[in-house]
Design a protein around this motif. Structure first.
Motif, PDB file in Angstrom:
ATOM      1  N   MET A 187       2.713  12.996  -5.339  1.00  0.00           N
ATOM      2  CA  MET A 187       2.665  11.773  -4.534  1.00  0.00           C
ATOM      3  C   MET A 187       1.651  10.801  -5.112  1.00  0.00           C
ATOM      4  SD  MET A 187       2.945  13.118  -0.625  1.00  0.00           S
ATOM      5  CE  MET A 187       3.214  11.471  -0.003  1.00  0.00           C
ATOM      6  N   TRP A 188       2.045   9.559  -5.140  1.00  0.00           N
ATOM      7  CA  TRP A 188       1.151   8.488  -5.583  1.00  0.00           C
ATOM      8  C   TRP A 188       1.048   7.515  -4.427  1.00  0.00           C
ATOM      9  CZ3 TRP A 188       2.670   4.114  -9.428  1.00  0.00           C
ATOM     10  CH2 TRP A 188       1.558   3.323  -9.709  1.00  0.00           C
ATOM     11  N   LEU A 189      -0.128   7.432  -3.830  1.00  0.00           N
ATOM     12  CA  LEU A 189      -0.379   6.527  -2.709  1.00  0.00           C
ATOM     13  C   LEU A 189      -1.171   5.348  -3.246  1.00  0.00           C
ATOM     14  CD1 LEU A 189      -1.537   9.147  -0.033  1.00  0.00           C
ATOM     15  CD2 LEU A 189       0.781   8.423  -0.594  1.00  0.00           C
ATOM     16  N   SER A 190      -0.576   4.161  -3.153  1.00  0.00           N
ATOM     17  CA  SER A 190      -1.265   2.996  -3.702  1.00  0.00           C
ATOM     18  C   SER A 190      -0.875   1.735  -2.946  1.00  0.00           C
ATOM     19  CB  SER A 190      -0.945   2.848  -5.190  1.00  0.00           C
ATOM     20  OG  SER A 190       0.046   1.909  -5.436  1.00  0.00           O
ATOM     21  N   PRO A 191      -1.779   0.759  -2.927  1.00  0.00           N
ATOM     22  CA  PRO A 191      -1.470  -0.509  -2.264  1.00  0.00           C
ATOM     23  C   PRO A 191      -0.784  -1.498  -3.209  1.00  0.00           C
ATOM     24  CG  PRO A 191      -3.739  -0.504  -2.937  1.00  0.00           C
ATOM     25  CD  PRO A 191      -3.161   0.850  -3.322  1.00  0.00           C
ATOM     26  N   SER A 192      -0.521  -1.061  -4.434  1.00  0.00           N
ATOM     27  CA  SER A 192      -0.048  -2.024  -5.421  1.00  0.00           C
ATOM     28  C   SER A 192       1.303  -1.637  -6.009  1.00  0.00           C
ATOM     29  CB  SER A 192      -1.103  -2.185  -6.517  1.00  0.00           C
ATOM     30  OG  SER A 192      -1.385  -0.937  -7.102  1.00  0.00           O
ATOM     31  N   GLN A 193       1.376  -1.663  -7.310  1.00  0.00           N
ATOM     32  CA  GLN A 193       2.620  -1.531  -8.045  1.00  0.00           C
ATOM     33  C   GLN A 193       3.448  -0.285  -7.695  1.00  0.00           C
ATOM     34  OE1 GLN A 193      -0.500  -0.501 -11.240  1.00  0.00           O
ATOM     35  NE2 GLN A 193       1.317  -1.030 -12.306  1.00  0.00           N
ATOM     36  N   ASN A 194       4.747  -0.437  -7.844  1.00  0.00           N
ATOM     37  CA  ASN A 194       5.671   0.665  -7.604  1.00  0.00           C
ATOM     38  C   ASN A 194       5.852   1.492  -8.863  1.00  0.00           C
ATOM     39  OD1 ASN A 194       6.325   0.069  -4.892  1.00  0.00           O
ATOM     40  ND2 ASN A 194       7.665  -1.578  -5.579  1.00  0.00           N
ATOM     41  N   LEU A 195       6.334   2.710  -8.677  1.00  0.00           N
ATOM     42  CA  LEU A 195       6.635   3.564  -9.813  1.00  0.00           C
ATOM     43  C   LEU A 195       7.834   3.021 -10.567  1.00  0.00           C
ATOM     44  CD1 LEU A 195       6.203   7.231  -8.596  1.00  0.00           C
ATOM     45  CD2 LEU A 195       4.987   6.089 -10.412  1.00  0.00           C
ATOM     46  N   ASN A 196       7.865   3.323 -11.815  1.00  0.00           N
ATOM     47  CA  ASN A 196       8.898   2.835 -12.703  1.00  0.00           C
ATOM     48  C   ASN A 196       9.486   4.051 -13.416  1.00  0.00           C
ATOM     49  OD1 ASN A 196       9.811   2.079 -15.381  1.00  0.00           O
ATOM     50  ND2 ASN A 196       8.869   0.082 -15.048  1.00  0.00           N
ATOM     51  N   LYS A 197      10.799   4.160 -13.483  1.00  0.00           N
ATOM     52  CA  LYS A 197      11.439   5.317 -14.121  1.00  0.00           C
ATOM     53  C   LYS A 197      11.045   5.449 -15.587  1.00  0.00           C
ATOM     54  CE  LYS A 197      15.303   5.879 -11.049  1.00  0.00           C
ATOM     55  NZ  LYS A 197      16.714   6.168 -10.914  1.00  0.00           N
ATOM     56  N   GLN A 198      10.782   4.341 -16.246  1.00  0.00           N
ATOM     57  CA  GLN A 198      10.359   4.396 -17.647  1.00  0.00           C
ATOM     58  C   GLN A 198       8.990   5.067 -17.776  1.00  0.00           C
ATOM     59  OE1 GLN A 198      10.603   0.285 -18.796  1.00  0.00           O
ATOM     60  NE2 GLN A 198      12.728   0.486 -19.499  1.00  0.00           N
ATOM     61  N   TRP A 199       8.072   4.787 -16.842  1.00  0.00           N
ATOM     62  CA  TRP A 199       6.758   5.435 -16.861  1.00  0.00           C
ATOM     63  C   TRP A 199       6.928   6.938 -16.741  1.00  0.00           C
ATOM     64  CZ3 TRP A 199       4.093   2.223 -12.467  1.00  0.00           C
ATOM     65  CH2 TRP A 199       3.836   0.933 -12.920  1.00  0.00           C
ATOM     66  N   PHE A 230      -6.162   6.882   4.821  1.00  0.00           N
ATOM     67  CA  PHE A 230      -6.793   8.156   5.180  1.00  0.00           C
ATOM     68  C   PHE A 230      -5.819   9.049   5.948  1.00  0.00           C
ATOM     69  CE2 PHE A 230      -9.056  10.801   8.257  1.00  0.00           C
ATOM     70  CZ  PHE A 230      -9.766  11.612   7.399  1.00  0.00           C
ATOM     71  N   ASP A 231      -5.184   8.509   6.992  1.00  0.00           N
ATOM     72  CA  ASP A 231      -4.253   9.312   7.793  1.00  0.00           C
ATOM     73  C   ASP A 231      -3.093   9.829   6.963  1.00  0.00           C
ATOM     74  OD1 ASP A 231      -5.766   9.013  10.094  1.00  0.00           O
ATOM     75  OD2 ASP A 231      -4.649   7.250  10.777  1.00  0.00           O
ATOM     76  N   LEU A 232      -2.538   8.986   6.116  1.00  0.00           N
ATOM     77  CA  LEU A 232      -1.425   9.392   5.263  1.00  0.00           C
ATOM     78  C   LEU A 232      -1.844  10.488   4.288  1.00  0.00           C
ATOM     79  CD1 LEU A 232       1.513   8.823   4.633  1.00  0.00           C
ATOM     80  CD2 LEU A 232       0.780   6.988   3.117  1.00  0.00           C
ATOM     81  N   CYS A 233      -3.016  10.337   3.730  1.00  0.00           N
ATOM     82  CA  CYS A 233      -3.555  11.320   2.789  1.00  0.00           C
ATOM     83  C   CYS A 233      -3.767  12.670   3.478  1.00  0.00           C
ATOM     84  CB  CYS A 233      -4.856  10.788   2.208  1.00  0.00           C
ATOM     85  SG  CYS A 233      -5.468  11.688   0.795  1.00  0.00           S
ATOM     86  N   ILE A 234      -4.367  12.671   4.656  1.00  0.00           N
ATOM     87  CA  ILE A 234      -4.611  13.908   5.404  1.00  0.00           C
ATOM     88  C   ILE A 234      -3.296  14.587   5.761  1.00  0.00           C
ATOM     89  CG2 ILE A 234      -5.406  14.801   7.646  1.00  0.00           C
ATOM     90  CD1 ILE A 234      -7.680  14.497   5.674  1.00  0.00           C
ATOM     91  N   LYS A 235      -2.306  13.827   6.231  1.00  0.00           N
ATOM     92  CA  LYS A 235      -1.009  14.411   6.577  1.00  0.00           C
ATOM     93  C   LYS A 235      -0.360  15.062   5.365  1.00  0.00           C
ATOM     94  CE  LYS A 235       0.337  11.576  10.509  1.00  0.00           C
ATOM     95  NZ  LYS A 235       1.301  10.605  11.027  1.00  0.00           N
ATOM     96  N   ALA A 236      -0.389  14.382   4.238  1.00  0.00           N
ATOM     97  CA  ALA A 236       0.212  14.929   3.016  1.00  0.00           C
ATOM     98  C   ALA A 236      -0.508  16.193   2.572  1.00  0.00           C
ATOM     99  CB  ALA A 236       0.202  13.877   1.914  1.00  0.00           C
ATOM    100  N   LEU A 237      -1.831  16.193   2.625  1.00  0.00           N
ATOM    101  CA  LEU A 237      -2.603  17.369   2.213  1.00  0.00           C
ATOM    102  C   LEU A 237      -2.366  18.547   3.157  1.00  0.00           C
ATOM    103  CD1 LEU A 237      -5.987  15.686   1.247  1.00  0.00           C
ATOM    104  CD2 LEU A 237      -4.329  16.733  -0.319  1.00  0.00           C
ATOM    105  N   LEU A 257       4.210   5.876  -2.261  1.00  0.00           N
ATOM    106  CA  LEU A 257       4.119   5.218  -0.953  1.00  0.00           C
ATOM    107  C   LEU A 257       3.084   4.106  -1.032  1.00  0.00           C
ATOM    108  CD1 LEU A 257       4.068   8.313   1.417  1.00  0.00           C
ATOM    109  CD2 LEU A 257       5.998   6.819   0.930  1.00  0.00           C
ATOM    110  N   ASN A 258       3.468   2.929  -0.560  1.00  0.00           N
ATOM    111  CA  ASN A 258       2.517   1.823  -0.462  1.00  0.00           C
ATOM    112  C   ASN A 258       1.607   2.079   0.723  1.00  0.00           C
ATOM    113  OD1 ASN A 258       3.365   0.150  -2.616  1.00  0.00           O
ATOM    114  ND2 ASN A 258       5.121  -0.477  -1.405  1.00  0.00           N
ATOM    115  N   THR A 259       0.327   1.886   0.536  1.00  0.00           N
ATOM    116  CA  THR A 259      -0.635   2.110   1.612  1.00  0.00           C
ATOM    117  C   THR A 259      -1.520   0.887   1.787  1.00  0.00           C
ATOM    118  OG1 THR A 259      -2.250   3.072   0.096  1.00  0.00           O
ATOM    119  CG2 THR A 259      -0.751   4.596   1.200  1.00  0.00           C
TER     120      THR A 259
END
Length: 141
Positions: A60-72, A94-101, A86-88
């Motif tokens: 999982m990549w939680l970030s407020p910015s850029q989306n994942l790219n299939k080429q990456w 914090f809540d999203l991170c705790i739930k995922a963990l 997931l955009n955060t």
């Protein structure tokens, strides 16, 4: 540039003939602090997470910015791995991170926005360790 070698040590052989007791593998938390304009991009850590364990977990990549790219993902050699972005926002990270963990079903990279208080850092580390998840927190100076 210095190259580091990583080895995974197999579990020690049990002293008795009884089957070893399996427990949840211990997770970890790594914090990376980057300066503005750094050559390191958080998505570059996805292959590291893919190697963290032999368990089938989501990356999982939680970030407020850029989306994942299939080429990456293809360049990183993990195009076949289950990856979720997931955009955060500061209010939900914090809540999203705790739930995922706590689910114990993923390893995470979190582009942390804002301050990271000591008690928050300790709680994230504890939850990651208890659930066998590997957590990378990437934040700016």
């Amino acid at each position: 540039m210095r190259q580091l070698s990583f080895e995974v040590c197999p579990e020690a052989a049990p002293l008795s003939s009884a089957a070893p007791v399996r427990s949840v593998p211990k997770g970890s938390m790594t914090e990376v602090i980057v300066s503005e304009g750094s050559a390191l991009q958080p998505f570059q850590l996805l292959p590291v997470l893919a190697l963290c364990s032999d368990q089938k977990r989501w990356l999982m990549w939680l970030s407020p910015s850029q989306n994942l790219n299939k080429q990456w993902l293809a360049k990183a050699g993990i195009s076949d791995s289950p990856v979720l972005h997931l955009n955060t926002q500061v209010a939900t990270q914090f809540d999203l991170c705790i739930k995922a963990l706590r689910s114990g079903k993923s390893h995470l990279i979190v582009e942390w926005s804002g301050e990271l208080a000591a008690d928050t850092r300790q709680l994230l580390r504890r939850v990651a360790e208890e659930n066998g998840s590997h957590l990378f927190i990437v934040r700016g100076e």
